[in-house]
Design a protein around this motif. Structure first.
Motif, PDB file in Angstrom:
ATOM      1  N   ASP A  76       0.847  -1.201   0.000  1.00 41.91           N
ATOM      2  CA  ASP A  76       0.000   0.000   0.000  1.00 41.91           C
ATOM      3  C   ASP A  76       0.880   1.248   0.000  1.00 41.91           C
ATOM      4  OD1 ASP A  76       1.013  -0.430   2.502  1.00 41.91           O
ATOM      5  OD2 ASP A  76      -0.845  -0.024   3.586  1.00 41.91           O
ATOM      6  N   ALA A  77       1.779   1.331  -0.971  1.00 42.19           N
ATOM      7  CA  ALA A  77       2.839   2.346  -0.979  1.00 42.19           C
ATOM      8  C   ALA A  77       2.295   3.764  -1.142  1.00 42.19           C
ATOM      9  CB  ALA A  77       3.822   2.041  -2.103  1.00 42.19           C
ATOM     10  N   ILE A  78       3.108   4.724  -0.665  1.00 44.56           N
ATOM     11  CA  ILE A  78       2.852   6.154  -0.827  1.00 44.56           C
ATOM     12  C   ILE A  78       4.065   6.770  -1.504  1.00 44.56           C
ATOM     13  CG2 ILE A  78       2.333   8.330   0.353  1.00 44.56           C
ATOM     14  CD1 ILE A  78       1.386   6.625   2.759  1.00 44.56           C
ATOM     15  N   PHE A  79       3.837   7.623  -2.492  1.00 43.46           N
ATOM     16  CA  PHE A  79       4.920   8.273  -3.238  1.00 43.46           C
ATOM     17  C   PHE A  79       5.068   9.708  -2.731  1.00 43.46           C
ATOM     18  CE2 PHE A  79       6.884  10.607  -6.682  1.00 43.46           C
ATOM     19  CZ  PHE A  79       7.759   9.709  -7.282  1.00 43.46           C
ATOM     20  N   HIS A  80       6.259  10.062  -2.284  1.00 44.29           N
ATOM     21  CA  HIS A  80       6.539  11.424  -1.829  1.00 44.29           C
ATOM     22  C   HIS A  80       7.211  12.200  -2.945  1.00 44.29           C
ATOM     23  CE1 HIS A  80       9.247  14.205   0.837  1.00 44.29           C
ATOM     24  NE2 HIS A  80       8.157  14.846   0.440  1.00 44.29           N
ATOM     25  N   THR A  81       6.722  13.400  -3.207  1.00 41.18           N
ATOM     26  CA  THR A  81       7.365  14.265  -4.191  1.00 41.18           C
ATOM     27  C   THR A  81       7.595  15.646  -3.579  1.00 41.18           C
ATOM     28  OG1 THR A  81       7.312  14.941  -6.526  1.00 41.18           O
ATOM     29  CG2 THR A  81       5.291  15.254  -5.272  1.00 41.18           C
ATOM     30  N   ILE A  82       8.602  16.344  -4.074  1.00 40.14           N
ATOM     31  CA  ILE A  82       8.912  17.705  -3.653  1.00 40.14           C
ATOM     32  C   ILE A  82       8.863  18.600  -4.884  1.00 40.14           C
ATOM     33  CG2 ILE A  82      10.680  19.259  -2.730  1.00 40.14           C
ATOM     34  CD1 ILE A  82      11.726  16.907  -1.067  1.00 40.14           C
ATOM     35  N   VAL A  83       8.029  19.625  -4.849  1.00 39.89           N
ATOM     36  CA  VAL A  83       7.960  20.570  -5.967  1.00 39.89           C
ATOM     37  C   VAL A  83       9.235  21.410  -5.964  1.00 39.89           C
ATOM     38  CG1 VAL A  83       6.681  22.469  -7.012  1.00 39.89           C
ATOM     39  CG2 VAL A  83       5.440  20.626  -5.833  1.00 39.89           C
TER      40      VAL A  83
END
Length: 475
Positions: free
Chosen positions: A294-301
């Protein structure tokens, strides 16, 4: 795919043990917003992130139709960084320095959540919700991944963050500045080999912070992360190479930086609020992707508050330590947001001698080549306030007496005003003279201001009170 299960920390004051625990903390205090489903990964997700970056983290369910959600804005405020580590904001830099001085070696485990699902047939944009952020970015970018590389000679690992352009199903263009990852790559190239690496996405905030420490070559930043957490980090060996990665990670991309191969990468919106140019860069070839079920993807603008704060706090800690070695009366430092949390440094001191602010300025320039402007202020100035810093310059600084100018020094290659990284350095001694009449530089204050309780001093219904007063006045 089910929605991510967010598990709170064991105790309210304990630091979170992984990304989802930190998200639970944010949600419990109403600092986590949830976007509507199916927002586009091209521009739209980043647009929402930018509108909320000053006060909310945001979770995006099914972005672009992907089952894996995306989270942004983990660090919109400096106080959040301290909260994530379970310390006060005043103790943030001392805690980071203590962890860097006394790192805690990690332990290796055989199995970990990060490898619950394994893909060896890799198409990155199909497997992962990778966004495009700024308007002129060349395409989707992985921006919040820890790049973990092993020294091909000693096996010691280095951890850093790089901008990673998805340029093919299993191909990533990566910007490597002349630092440790590039040094490891050059070692591997001498043996005509690629450099084994992993890109680790979705980790505890301590891991992100530790990755930005200005550490020496062959100092493993995951040991600093363990010290920040107060317990050894659990690491697991990658499925296709020898790199060890945090077992609590959400997603891991395994691969190699190819030897002596470069391909076009960029433009990309960088921390100075400008685009890094398109140019030939190193290339990662991906061998596998693993992740939680149940992965979560972290992104940084790119260029967002999160980008600036994440890079700023560890640099502040390192610069504070550097300056205190020679100047024990340095009390605190701050890399300002207006200075992109990289270029402009403010130093608070307990001044004891005339002339020492200029020595401190020169010491700060030697602390990191990115620093191009330093302001030294007295201990009565709040260095978290841009107004206070400007006030100190306005009332305690004279350009012909208190300015330091250095021409032709090495600066940041991402500074568009520099010429291939060659930059001028500017220092301001904005401290009060020691020999003047003490009243000349004594700040005004209203006695009792700090003790005022506004809930007692002000009425709760000002509109009615005003009307009553006006009625009384008209009689």
């Amino acid at each position: 795919m089910p929605a991510p299960r967010l598990v709170p920390s064991a105790t309210p004051d304990a630091p979170a043990v992984d990304l989802r625990s930190w998200l639970s903390t944010l949600a419990a205090r109403d600092d986590l917003a949830v976007a509507r489903e199916n927002l586009s990964l091209i521009d739209e997700l980043a647009a929402v992130a930018k509108r909320t970056e000053r006060d909310k983290a945001v979770l995006f369910p099914r972005p672009g139709g992907h089952d894996i959600p995306v989270v942004v804005n983990l660090f919109t405020q400096r106080a959040w960084v301290a909260d994530a580590l379970g310390v006060s904001e005043d103790d943030l830099l001392p805690s980071f320095l203590a962890a860097a001085r006394d790192p805690l070696p990690w332990t290796e485990v055989e199995q970990a959540p990060a490898q619950e699902v394994v893909h060896t047939d890799v198409d990155l944009l199909k497997l992962l919700p990778i966004p495009k952020h700024n308007e002129l970015d060349s395409g989707p970018y992985i921006t919040a991944a820890l790049l973990i590389a092993r020294n091909p000679v000693t096996g010691i690992q280095n951890v850093s963050i790089h901008r990673c352009q998805v340029s093919g199903p299993n191909r990533i263009g990566v910007l490597l500045l002349p630092r440790h990852t590039l040094a490891y790559l050059r070692m591997a190239e001498q043996a005509d080999k690629g450099l084994e690496i992993a890109l680790v996405i979705g980790v505890h905030p301590a891991c992100l912070l530790a990755s930005q420490a200005i550490a020496a070559l062959d100092e493993d930043e995951m040991e600093i992360a363990g010290a920040l957490l107060g317990a050894p980090l659990e690491m697991v060996k990658c499925r296709t190479n020898e790199v060890r990665v945090p077992g609590h990670a959400e997603i891991v991309i395994e691969g190699r930086i190819l030897p002596k191969v470069k391909e076009p990468e960029g433009p990309f919106g960088e921390f100075p609020q400008y685009y890094g140019p398109r140019a030939p860069r190193e290339v990662i070839e991906v061998d596998a992707v693993t992740h939680r079920r149940d992965a979560i993807f972290h992104t940084i603008v790119g260029g967002s508050f999160e980008h600036l704060v994440l890079g700023g706090v560890p640099r502040e800690a390192t610069l504070l330590q550097h300056l205190k070695r020679s100047f024990p009366n340095v009390l605190d430092v701050r890399l300002t947001r207006g200075g992109t949390c990289r270029y402009h440094l403010v130093v608070k001191i307990d001044k004891t001698n005339e002339g020492e602010p200029k020595n401190i300025i020169m010491g700060a320039f030697g602390g990191h080549y990115d620093i191009k402007q330093v302001v030294v202020v007295d201990k009565d100035v709040d260095i978290s306030s841009a107004d206070e810093i400007e006030w100190a310059i306005a009332t305690r600084f004279q350009a012909d007496r208190d300015m330091v100018l250095v021409a032709g020094a090495l600066g940041s290659k991402l500074d568009p005003s520099a010429e291939d990284g060659i930059s001028a350095k500017l220092g301001f001694d904005a401290t009060a003279p020691l020999s003047d009449d003490p009243l000349s530089f004594r700040r005004i204050r209203v006695k009792g201001e700090e003790a005022v309780d506004l809930s007692v001093a002000l009425v709760k219904n000002p509109e009615a009170a005003f009307a009553q007063l006006m009625n009384r006045q008209s009689r």
